[in-house]
Design an enzyme around this catalytic site. Structure first.
Site, PDB file in Angstrom:
ATOM      1  N   LYS A  53      24.510  16.415  96.362  1.00 33.51           N
ATOM      2  CA  LYS A  53      23.930  15.069  96.472  1.00 33.51           C
ATOM      3  C   LYS A  53      24.977  14.086  96.995  1.00 33.51           C
ATOM      4  O   LYS A  53      24.701  13.256  97.868  1.00 33.51           O
ATOM      5  CB  LYS A  53      23.394  14.617  95.098  1.00 33.51           C
ATOM      6  CG  LYS A  53      22.136  15.390  94.695  1.00 33.51           C
ATOM      7  CD  LYS A  53      21.787  15.266  93.221  1.00 33.51           C
ATOM      8  CE  LYS A  53      20.622  16.200  92.888  1.00 33.51           C
ATOM      9  NZ  LYS A  53      20.282  16.267  91.465  1.00 33.51           N
ATOM     10  N   GLN A  97      22.154  13.666  85.768  1.00 33.78           N
ATOM     11  CA  GLN A  97      21.877  15.066  86.105  1.00 33.78           C
ATOM     12  C   GLN A  97      21.375  15.826  84.877  1.00 33.78           C
ATOM     13  O   GLN A  97      21.974  15.782  83.808  1.00 33.78           O
ATOM     14  CB  GLN A  97      23.146  15.724  86.673  1.00 33.78           C
ATOM     15  CG  GLN A  97      22.952  17.146  87.126  1.00 33.78           C
ATOM     16  CD  GLN A  97      21.986  17.278  88.314  1.00 33.78           C
ATOM     17  OE1 GLN A  97      21.996  16.466  89.243  1.00 33.78           O
ATOM     18  NE2 GLN A  97      21.143  18.287  88.272  1.00 33.78           N
ATOM     19  N   ASP A 120      15.135   9.192  90.251  1.00 31.44           N
ATOM     20  CA  ASP A 120      14.523  10.484  89.896  1.00 31.44           C
ATOM     21  C   ASP A 120      13.016  10.328  89.700  1.00 31.44           C
ATOM     22  O   ASP A 120      12.288  11.316  89.705  1.00 31.44           O
ATOM     23  CB  ASP A 120      15.133  11.013  88.585  1.00 31.44           C
ATOM     24  CG  ASP A 120      16.164  12.110  88.839  1.00 31.44           C
ATOM     25  OD1 ASP A 120      16.107  12.737  89.910  1.00 31.44           O
ATOM     26  OD2 ASP A 120      17.009  12.334  87.955  1.00 31.44           O
TER      27      ASP A 120
END
Ligand code: NAP
Length: 292
Positions: A53, A97, A120
């Protein structure tokens, strides 16, 4: 028949290319899209994903910040970090994460992210708006990436039947909602660990989406001839012949390609799309700030 490959890497490259002028436009208005990534613990796969990422941010000119916290971090310490990013006006996206260590309540903690920065798309405000078919939300990256890949590949979804195996809040459930939404117009069944007749359910699906996390669970003879297979699962399987000592396999047997019309490879299918959609959400979040 051998299925055509749904090339997530190529589609992700096209998503990234389309983001560049948007990022430049933000910069010309004094806003550099900025993603903050927080990782807790030593899960090796999570570190690989986070690195991918951050590399993609660098390639596109998106600023990234990165905090790596030890496994022993308390919830209070993580809440502090979330709060700091929430109030930092230069940060547009916050990503924690998954998975967090077992002593942490992941849902509670990710709910503390400002919904405007929830790239997200897991916050109840964003998921709630998704259920309402509203446009003013950030959509979870993996299922959104699947929809983009289907569209990019010219696969017709309207009127088709789809089976989504998995009902997690981050993947399976939003995937089912997106497939059933107006525009996609698929008739969706959701399967899970208590589904009684999985093989039969699979055999009736024009589009099969597997989001389980069990290597090769879906068998070749469960696939409807000509079906489109989206294999979201990423599973590490020990393999002494590989220099890393493992290989990555999906939830669907590789030989399903002999029966399907389209199939996503693992790796190189849904994974790159997830990263591309994260970049898109970050740019979207920055644009939203400019427009507010
Ligand atoms: P998760 O939260 O563990 O959910 C797994 C789902 O699979 C649950 O709904 C579970 O059912 C269901 N399930 C478990 N065993 C089953 C069985 N034997 N038969 C049918 N359903 C079963 O996982 P997730 O976060 O959704 O992720 C799923 C997979 O996708 C994982 O392999 C993950 O690594 C991968 N993933 C890939 C990407 C990508 O970018 N490619 C992104 C995210 C996730 P219950 O609800 O009944 O327990």
């Amino acid at each position: 028949m051998v299925a055509s490959v749904l090339d997530g890497r190529a589609c992700a490259a096209s998503v990234e290319k389309a983001l560049i002028p948007r990022i430049e436009k933000c910069a010309s208005q004094g806003v550099v899209p900025h993603l903050a990534v927080v990782i807790v613990g030593d899960d090796p796969a999570s570190h690989v994903y986070v690195n991918a990422k951050i590399r993609t941010c660098k390639r596109l000119g998106i600023k990234s910040s990165y905090v790596a916290l030890p496994e022993t971090t308390s919830e209070a310490e993580l809440i502090d970090v979330i709060h700091q990013y929430n109030v930092d006006n230069s940060v547009h996206g916050i990503l924690i994460q998954s998975p967090l260590p077992s002593h942490m309540n992941e849902e509670y903690l990710t709910d503390l992210i400002d919904p405007h920065k929830d790239v997200d798309g897991f916050h109840p405000i964003n998921l709630g708006r998704l259920v309402q078919s509203r446009k003013d939300c950030l959509i979870p990256c993996t299922p959104n990436g699947v929809m983009r890949l289907l569209e990019w590949s010219g696969i017709e979804t309207a009127g088709k039947t789809a089976l989504v195996i998995g009902r997690s809040r981050n993947v399976g459930m939003p995937q089912a909602i997106l497939l059933a939404a107006r525009g996609a117009d698929t008739t969706v069944t959701i399967a899970h660990s208590k589904t009684a007749d999985m093989a039969e359910q699979c055999r009736s699906a024009d589009i099969l989406v597997a989001a389980v996390g069990r290597p090769n669970m879906v068998k070749r003879d469960w696939i409807k001839p000509g079906a489109v297979i989206i294999d979201i699962g990423i599973n590490r399987v020990d393999d002494d012949a590989d220099s890393r000592g493992y290989v990555l396999v999906g939830d669907v047997e590789q030989s399903a390609e002999q029966v399907a019309s389209w199939i996503t490879p693992v790796p190189g299918g849904v994974g790159p799309m997830t990263v591309a959609m994260l970049m898109e959400n970050t740019v979207q979040a920055a644009e939203n700030i400019i427009q507010r």
